[in-house]
Design an enzyme around this catalytic site. Structure first.
Site, PDB file in Angstrom:
ATOM      1  N   PHE A 236       0.870  -1.191   0.000  1.00 53.43           N
ATOM      2  CA  PHE A 236       0.000   0.000   0.000  1.00 53.43           C
ATOM      3  C   PHE A 236       0.907   1.243   0.000  1.00 53.43           C
ATOM      4  CE2 PHE A 236      -1.979  -3.449   2.390  1.00 53.43           C
ATOM      5  CZ  PHE A 236      -3.174  -3.643   1.708  1.00 53.43           C
ATOM      6  N   CYS A 348      -5.001   2.893  10.021  1.00 49.07           N
ATOM      7  CA  CYS A 348      -5.489   4.260  10.213  1.00 49.07           C
ATOM      8  C   CYS A 348      -6.982   4.261  10.553  1.00 49.07           C
ATOM      9  CB  CYS A 348      -5.228   5.087   8.960  1.00 49.07           C
ATOM     10  SG  CYS A 348      -6.028   4.417   7.504  1.00 49.07           S
TER      11      CYS A 348
HETATM   12  N1  SAH Z   1       1.806   4.160   2.961  1.00 52.96           N
HETATM   13  C1  SAH Z   1       1.351   5.261   2.163  1.00 52.96           C
HETATM   14  C2  SAH Z   1      -0.115   5.553   2.338  1.00 52.96           C
HETATM   15  C3  SAH Z   1      -1.033   4.388   2.031  1.00 52.96           C
HETATM   16  S1  SAH Z   1      -2.667   4.851   1.684  1.00 52.96           S
HETATM   17  C4  SAH Z   1       2.200   6.489   2.449  1.00 52.96           C
HETATM   18  O1  SAH Z   1       3.032   6.473   3.365  1.00 52.96           O
HETATM   19  O2  SAH Z   1       2.046   7.479   1.742  1.00 52.96           O
HETATM   20  C5  SAH Z   1      -3.357   3.356   1.121  1.00 52.96           C
HETATM   21  C6  SAH Z   1      -2.992   2.966  -0.322  1.00 52.96           C
HETATM   22  O3  SAH Z   1      -3.466   1.651  -0.536  1.00 52.96           O
HETATM   23  C7  SAH Z   1      -3.611   3.806  -1.415  1.00 52.96           C
HETATM   24  O4  SAH Z   1      -2.586   4.328  -2.214  1.00 52.96           O
HETATM   25  C8  SAH Z   1      -4.485   2.835  -2.236  1.00 52.96           C
HETATM   26  O5  SAH Z   1      -4.391   3.069  -3.631  1.00 52.96           O
HETATM   27  C9  SAH Z   1      -3.870   1.511  -1.894  1.00 52.96           C
HETATM   28  N2  SAH Z   1      -4.725   0.315  -1.928  1.00 52.96           N
HETATM   29  C10 SAH Z   1      -5.982   0.171  -1.434  1.00 52.96           C
HETATM   30  N3  SAH Z   1      -6.391  -1.112  -1.528  1.00 52.96           N
HETATM   31  C11 SAH Z   1      -5.370  -1.809  -2.106  1.00 52.96           C
HETATM   32  C12 SAH Z   1      -5.170  -3.184  -2.442  1.00 52.96           C
HETATM   33  N4  SAH Z   1      -6.116  -4.107  -2.191  1.00 52.96           N
HETATM   34  N5  SAH Z   1      -3.989  -3.544  -2.997  1.00 52.96           N
HETATM   35  C13 SAH Z   1      -3.036  -2.614  -3.247  1.00 52.96           C
HETATM   36  N6  SAH Z   1      -3.166  -1.312  -2.917  1.00 52.96           N
HETATM   37  C14 SAH Z   1      -4.314  -0.905  -2.362  1.00 52.96           C
END
Ligand code: SAH
Length: 407
Positions: A236, A348
């Site tokens: 993510f 979160c």
């Molecule tokens: N760690 C990041 C913030 C993560 S926000 C930072 O430090 O900036 C969560 C992210 O998860 C988003 O970018 C979203 O696109 C992604 N996401 C949501 N569901 C997902 C999934 N099933 N597989 C991969 N990515 C996913």
């Protein structure tokens, strides 16, 4: 002359408020200063009251003043126990929030972007303002997000107050589907911010939330400390926040995974902005659950896995489902670690308390037949403060530690 007169008149504290009677059970929470009144606690309110009306809430012998919302589970957001808010009242809150973040303006902080207003904790319920300064700190944009239509009542006061505190190149509203300009001009393209001295491209007009997940700033730095020489999997990843920190700190290889192609493209760009060669690392557009299954099957193993998923629960009723998803995710991640290596598990979701999150991790460890030993248990940075009468404000969990085989 007449306009000045009428202006004076309209800011008199004689403005109309409506009385709302709520359950006497709420008396203690109102005395403590909790900012929310749920609709099911409202016993008497005038029919047809419009969102954005100032109301005086009465619960037994306790009173408070807030904004009425005709829709949603929160009927009133309380701003004060006595005063009827006006522009000056809001300005005082915005200024206090600015002062609270003074440590982030020390040159050593080396960060040009942080949360300026964190809603309830800063006495401005339902309102978030993130500040994005370019890397020289010359031009700054404020990005505002409001969580209820009723807040239109105070939005202009907030925007004016922000500009009273510092000169802003622009103020952007990201509350709706599309961005809106509230003051000044939008950035011409991406803003290159600095965070702990590192550079990140932020699209405040189209990026997720207000453009960048500022709340993980301290935790990204912690992950960096644990990463020299490691094979790191950042799940993510969004635009590669954690990835850039660990790569800069000397990780052997970093794999960044996100389902959003635009986020992964920016992650690559952010590596370049920090003098890192993206071709020495891996960037994957994929579903994390599927990819972990695949890695596990292939026997692919890592030394540090960062798991920072989006909130899986929007309401209390979705919490059990969210915990299930976190459990499956973290168990899978633990299985993809080489023996004795590190997991950084984050969440979160405010509906999941730190205790509940730890209990979930115990379940995940048992599922994976591992032991997880938390060595660093953290939450939010100082620009996401938690008022003692609003425990809901504590939403971020970040638990990093060693995962060992269980025998
Ligand atoms: N760690 C990041 C913030 C993560 S926000 C930072 O430090 O900036 C969560 C992210 O998860 C988003 O970018 C979203 O696109 C992604 N996401 C949501 N569901 C997902 C999934 N099933 N597989 C991969 N990515 C996913």
């Amino acid at each position: 002359m007449t306009s000045v007169m009428s202006k004076r008149k309209s800011s008199r504290p004689t403005r109309k408020t409506t009385h709302i009677f709520v359950s006497p059970r709420l008396k203690d929470q109102i005395r403590l200063g909790h900012p929310w009144i749920y609709r099911d606690a409202v016993e008497r309110s005038p029919a047809g009251l419009l969102s954005g009306a100032w109301v005086r809430v009465q619960s037994a012998n306790q009173q408070a003043v807030g904004l009425w919302d005709a829709h949603g589970p929160i009927a009133v957001r309380l701003f004060s126990q006595t005063a009827l808010p006006d522009a000056a009242f809001i300005r005082t809150r915005v200024q206090a929030a600015w002062q609270r973040r003074a440590p982030l303006r020390q040159p050593e902080a080396a960060s040009t972007a942080y949360r300026w207003v964190y809603g309830e904790s800063d006495g401005l319920p339902g309102i978030v303002v993130d500040l994005y300064g370019d890397e020289e700190g010359e031009r700054r944009w404020a990005v505002i997000k409001t969580y209820s239509a009723s807040l239109a009542r105070v939005q202009k006061w907030v925007v004016d107050a922000l500009q009273d505190v510092i000169p802003l190149a622009g103020v952007i509203d990201r509350s709706g589907e599309d961005w809106r300009l509230l003051a000044g001009a939008p950035p011409a393209g991406e803003i290159i911010i600095r965070e702990n001295g590192l550079r990140f491209a932020v699209d405040v007009l189209h990026g997720q939330k207000t453009g960048f997940f500022l709340d993980q700033r301290d935790n990204r730095a912690t992950a960096g400390e644990w990463s020299p020489g490691k094979r790191v999997l950042n799940l993510f990843s969004y635009t590669g926040g954690f990835s850039v920190y660990v790569a800069k700190a000397g990780a052997a290889q970093v794999v960044s995974v996100d389902s959003a192609p635009a986020a992964i493209a920016t992650a690559r760009h952010n590596f370049q902005l920090n003098g890192l060669d993206p071709t020495a690392h891996e960037f994957v557009v994929a579903d994390v659950f599927d990819l972990l299954e695949k890695y596990h099957g292939e026997g692919k193993r890592f030394d540090l896995i960062i798991v920072d998923p989006p909130s899986f629960a929007r309401s209390k009723s979705q919490t059990p489902q969210a915990l299930k998803a976190y459990r499956r995710l973290n168990a899978l991640a633990m299985r993809c670690l080489a023996p004795g290596r590190m997991l950084a598990a984050s969440s979160c979701t405010s509906q999941v308390s730190p205790d509940a999150f730890r209990a979930m991790l115990a379940d995940a460890a048992a599922d994976a037949k591992r032991q997880f030993i938390i060595q660093h248990d953290a939450g939010q940075p100082l620009d996401h403060p938690v008022a003692v009468n609003f425990p809901e404000g504590r939403y971020l969990k970040f638990m990093l530690g060693q995962v060992t085989p269980r025998r």
